[in-house]
Scaffold this motif. Structure first.
Motif, PDB file in Angstrom:
ATOM      1  N   UNK B  50      -2.444   6.160  -0.359  1.00  0.00           N
ATOM      2  CA  UNK B  50      -3.784   6.081  -0.935  1.00  0.00           C
ATOM      3  C   UNK B  50      -3.860   4.967  -1.975  1.00  0.00           C
ATOM      4  N   UNK B  51      -2.810   4.855  -2.777  1.00  0.00           N
ATOM      5  CA  UNK B  51      -2.765   3.821  -3.814  1.00  0.00           C
ATOM      6  C   UNK B  51      -2.848   2.426  -3.173  1.00  0.00           C
ATOM      7  N   UNK B  52      -2.068   2.227  -2.101  1.00  0.00           N
ATOM      8  CA  UNK B  52      -2.068   0.933  -1.415  1.00  0.00           C
ATOM      9  C   UNK B  52      -3.449   0.638  -0.829  1.00  0.00           C
ATOM     10  N   UNK B  53      -4.056   1.657  -0.246  1.00  0.00           N
ATOM     11  CA  UNK B  53      -5.395   1.470   0.326  1.00  0.00           C
ATOM     12  C   UNK B  53      -6.388   1.047  -0.747  1.00  0.00           C
ATOM     13  N   UNK B  54      -6.369   1.766  -1.877  1.00  0.00           N
ATOM     14  CA  UNK B  54      -7.357   1.499  -2.926  1.00  0.00           C
ATOM     15  C   UNK B  54      -7.115   0.152  -3.606  1.00  0.00           C
ATOM     16  N   UNK B  55      -5.882  -0.326  -3.557  1.00  0.00           N
ATOM     17  CA  UNK B  55      -5.623  -1.654  -4.116  1.00  0.00           C
ATOM     18  C   UNK B  55      -6.214  -2.729  -3.220  1.00  0.00           C
ATOM     19  N   UNK B  56      -6.083  -2.507  -1.900  1.00  0.00           N
ATOM     20  CA  UNK B  56      -6.632  -3.486  -0.949  1.00  0.00           C
ATOM     21  C   UNK B  56      -8.138  -3.340  -0.835  1.00  0.00           C
ATOM     22  N   UNK B  57      -8.589  -2.084  -0.818  1.00  0.00           N
ATOM     23  CA  UNK B  57     -10.026  -1.807  -0.629  1.00  0.00           C
ATOM     24  C   UNK B  57     -10.506  -0.857  -1.716  1.00  0.00           C
ATOM     25  N   UNK B  59     -13.218  -0.070  -2.736  1.00  0.00           N
ATOM     26  CA  UNK B  59     -14.399   0.728  -2.426  1.00  0.00           C
ATOM     27  C   UNK B  59     -14.287   1.419  -1.076  1.00  0.00           C
ATOM     28  N   UNK B  60     -13.058   1.724  -0.665  1.00  0.00           N
ATOM     29  CA  UNK B  60     -12.857   2.381   0.626  1.00  0.00           C
ATOM     30  C   UNK B  60     -13.756   3.612   0.743  1.00  0.00           C
ATOM     31  N   UNK B  61     -14.373   3.766   1.903  1.00  0.00           N
ATOM     32  CA  UNK B  61     -15.268   4.909   2.095  1.00  0.00           C
ATOM     33  C   UNK B  61     -14.448   6.183   2.317  1.00  0.00           C
ATOM     34  N   UNK B  62     -15.122   7.313   2.224  1.00  0.00           N
ATOM     35  CA  UNK B  62     -14.430   8.591   2.472  1.00  0.00           C
ATOM     36  C   UNK B  62     -13.817   8.602   3.863  1.00  0.00           C
ATOM     37  N   UNK B  63     -14.554   8.051   4.834  1.00  0.00           N
ATOM     38  CA  UNK B  63     -14.046   8.023   6.209  1.00  0.00           C
ATOM     39  C   UNK B  63     -12.816   7.119   6.311  1.00  0.00           C
ATOM     40  N   UNK B  64     -12.832   6.020   5.599  1.00  0.00           N
ATOM     41  CA  UNK B  64     -11.670   5.109   5.614  1.00  0.00           C
ATOM     42  C   UNK B  64     -10.455   5.766   4.957  1.00  0.00           C
ATOM     43  N   UNK B  65     -10.710   6.510   3.896  1.00  0.00           N
ATOM     44  CA  UNK B  65      -9.606   7.226   3.238  1.00  0.00           C
ATOM     45  C   UNK B  65      -8.997   8.239   4.209  1.00  0.00           C
ATOM     46  N   UNK B  70      -4.437   9.794   7.788  1.00  0.00           N
ATOM     47  CA  UNK B  70      -4.287  10.602   8.996  1.00  0.00           C
ATOM     48  C   UNK B  70      -2.833  10.848   9.422  1.00  0.00           C
ATOM     49  N   UNK B  71      -1.935   9.857   9.322  1.00  0.00           N
ATOM     50  CA  UNK B  71      -0.549  10.140   9.754  1.00  0.00           C
ATOM     51  C   UNK B  71       0.211  11.085   8.817  1.00  0.00           C
ATOM     52  N   UNK B  72      -0.319  11.368   7.634  1.00  0.00           N
ATOM     53  CA  UNK B  72       0.403  12.214   6.681  1.00  0.00           C
ATOM     54  C   UNK B  72      -0.012  13.673   6.854  1.00  0.00           C
ATOM     55  N   UNK B  73       0.976  14.544   6.931  1.00  0.00           N
ATOM     56  CA  UNK B  73       0.687  15.965   7.099  1.00  0.00           C
ATOM     57  C   UNK B  73       1.074  16.732   5.838  1.00  0.00           C
ATOM     58  N   UNK B  85      -8.793  14.293  -4.786  1.00  0.00           N
ATOM     59  CA  UNK B  85      -8.023  13.532  -5.785  1.00  0.00           C
ATOM     60  C   UNK B  85      -8.116  12.035  -5.513  1.00  0.00           C
ATOM     61  N   UNK B  86      -8.065  11.654  -4.239  1.00  0.00           N
ATOM     62  CA  UNK B  86      -8.126  10.226  -3.909  1.00  0.00           C
ATOM     63  C   UNK B  86      -9.509   9.670  -4.243  1.00  0.00           C
ATOM     64  N   UNK B  87     -10.539  10.462  -3.995  1.00  0.00           N
ATOM     65  CA  UNK B  87     -11.896  10.001  -4.355  1.00  0.00           C
ATOM     66  C   UNK B  87     -12.014   9.838  -5.868  1.00  0.00           C
ATOM     67  N   UNK B  88     -11.396  10.752  -6.606  1.00  0.00           N
ATOM     68  CA  UNK B  88     -11.410  10.631  -8.070  1.00  0.00           C
ATOM     69  C   UNK B  88     -10.631   9.388  -8.505  1.00  0.00           C
ATOM     70  N   UNK B  89      -9.472   9.166  -7.864  1.00  0.00           N
ATOM     71  CA  UNK B  89      -8.667   7.973  -8.188  1.00  0.00           C
ATOM     72  C   UNK B  89      -9.477   6.709  -7.922  1.00  0.00           C
TER      73      UNK B  89
END
Lengths: 366, 102
Positions: B50-57, B59-65, B70-73, B85-89
């Protein structure tokens, strides 16, 4: 066990005068005693694992510096019991939550409460801690009563202090003495009325989460003591397999390998680094020859096999009420596939051997 | 899964490199605030991805998050809190960036 004289004197006090059993009902506390049993005697209330470990200081210790330590034989697995058990202790002690710390599942220090499973931690350990905390608080009030010369029922507690009607505050830290809590639990605990609960009613943030989200110590595998070595076990190919022979000479010279261990059909390896142990374990597994015998029941007969095994029934709840005679009776037998709930992740165990003593300290977990 | 041996000289950041319990990074602060962990085994992976995603994007949307995670269980079933938590971050990191620009 040390401190026996203390126990006996306290027992005799309890048996003799009953002076320690005071009525706190006006302060929102009720004696934890259920109705009488069929013979008319008083039923013993459920006190969780306090029945197995009756000494109050098995569960709670008060230090002269004001810190309070709670002990549980249950392990924190993310179910939040560190926080829950601390809330229970703080509530019944009338002490600020932040003043308490907890020691979990330490073979040298905590009661042996066996498995952490089946949602039993709060029930068995939590109930014990609840009673131990309530009784510790009572002993502190009694001590304050002795020191002030005031009747115990005129005293109340808050923020880890006993308060007198004139406003005098006697801190728990000043009231406690070495052996005060090294006594067996009394028959009765003055528990808080559930309507008066303060700390247990709050959603307190879990104390284990900060470490889990910052790479701190949360589990056994997070511990990295100096001189740590790694072990791996070679699993037999099937249940009951016997080890015929294993030529471990090539494994013994692999990088990092400290020792190949063999004890009957058990083989394992100790190495300096974890992956060295894994590679050596794989080589050892390839070198091992086993004799296998079919020992497990066949699948078709499994229901009968399982029913024939020794079993222990545990009643979780029996709320049956007498019902009217059945108009029609139906009878059926159902079976379902046998499922073993097994951990697929590595079970960890850390053993510390202290050279100066011969004692072993072990930590185990998923 | 990427073996570390393939990374050669590249810089690797792990959970330990983000912040501490006393001074948590936004993603850590968010996970603590939302209490988004039970056993915690999957959480470092969830957080780093999530951290890597938010650094690149940022403003990533909820769907993008959701797609990214998805690969993490999480066997404990903490997914909804993890997403919260990711939306708050995301908002904490955006607020921090806005503060930096000022």
């Amino acid at each position: 066990m040390k401190g026996e004289a203390v126990i006996l004197s306290r027992r005799s006090v309890l048996a003799g005068s009953g002076a320690l059993v005071v009525n706190f009902s006006s302060l929102g506390r009720v004696a934890a005693q259920r109705g009488g049993d069929e013979q008319g005697g008083a039923a013993v209330p459920f006190r969780g694992n306090l029945s197995k470990f009756p000494f109050l200081d098995s569960w709670i210790r008060l230090n002269a510096d004001g810190t309070i330590v709670v002990f549980t034989g249950k392990a924190e697995l993310g179910q939040g019991i560190k926080t829950a058990l601390l809330q229970i202790a703080a509530e019944e002690l009338d002490a600020p939550f932040d003043q308490l710390t907890i020691v979990t599942a330490d073979t040298a220090r905590t009661p042996d409460e066996e498995y952490t499973a089946g949602s039993h931690s709060v029930q068995d350990s939590g109930t014990a801690i609840m009673h131990a905390a309530a009784q510790a608080r009572q002993l502190l009030i009694n001590e304050a009563a002795t020191r002030t010369g005031l009747p115990a029922e005129e005293l109340h507690t808050e923020s880890a202090a006993v308060i007198a009607p004139d406003g005098r505050r006697l801190l728990y830290a000043d009231l406690v003495s070495g052996q005060m809590l090294h006594v067996e639990a009394a028959a009765q605990s003055m528990l808080k009325d559930p309507r008066q609960l303060k700390i247990m009613q709050q959603a307190i943030p879990r104390v284990d989460i900060p470490a889990k989200v910052t790479g701190g110590e949360a589990y056994v595998q997070d511990l990295r003591p100096a001189d740590m070595v790694h072990g791996r076990v070679v699993r037999p190919p099937s249940y009951g397999a016997k080890l015929l022979d294993v030529d471990s000479s090539s494994v013994e010279t692999m990088p990092g390998v400290i020792k190949v261990v063999r004890d009957g059909s058990f083989i394992g390896v100790i190495a300096s680094r974890e992956f060295q142990a894994i590679e050596a374990m794989r080589a050892l597994a390839a070198a091992a020859r086993w004799q296998e015998t079919a020992t497990l029941p066949n699948g078709a007969a499994l229901p009968d096999f399982l029913k024939a095994q020794p079993a222990r029934d545990i009643v979780v709840l029996d709320a049956r009420a007498a019902s009217a005679a059945a108009a029609k009776s139906l009878s059926a037998t159902y079976t379902r596939l046998y499922r073993a709930w097994l951990d697929r992740s590595l079970m960890r165990c850390r053993v510390v051997r202290r050279r100066c003593h011969d004692d072993l300290e072990s930590h185990a977990g998923r | 899964v990427t073996p570390v041996s393939l990374l050669a000289e590249r810089k690797v950041t792990t959970l330990e490199g983000l912040g501490t319990a006393a001074e948590p990074a936004p993603i850590q602060r968010a996970f603590i605030e939302v209490q988004a962990a039970q056993c915690g085994y999957c959480i470092p992976g969830m957080m780093m991805r999530a951290h890597a995603l938010l650094q690149k994007q940022p403003q990533a949307s909820d769907a993008e998050i959701q797609a990214c995670l998805e690969p993490h269980l999480c066997r404990c079933g903490t997914h909804m809190r993890i997403l919260r938590a990711i939306r708050l971050a995301r908002s904490l990191m955006m607020a921090a960036q806005a503060g930096d620009r000022r």
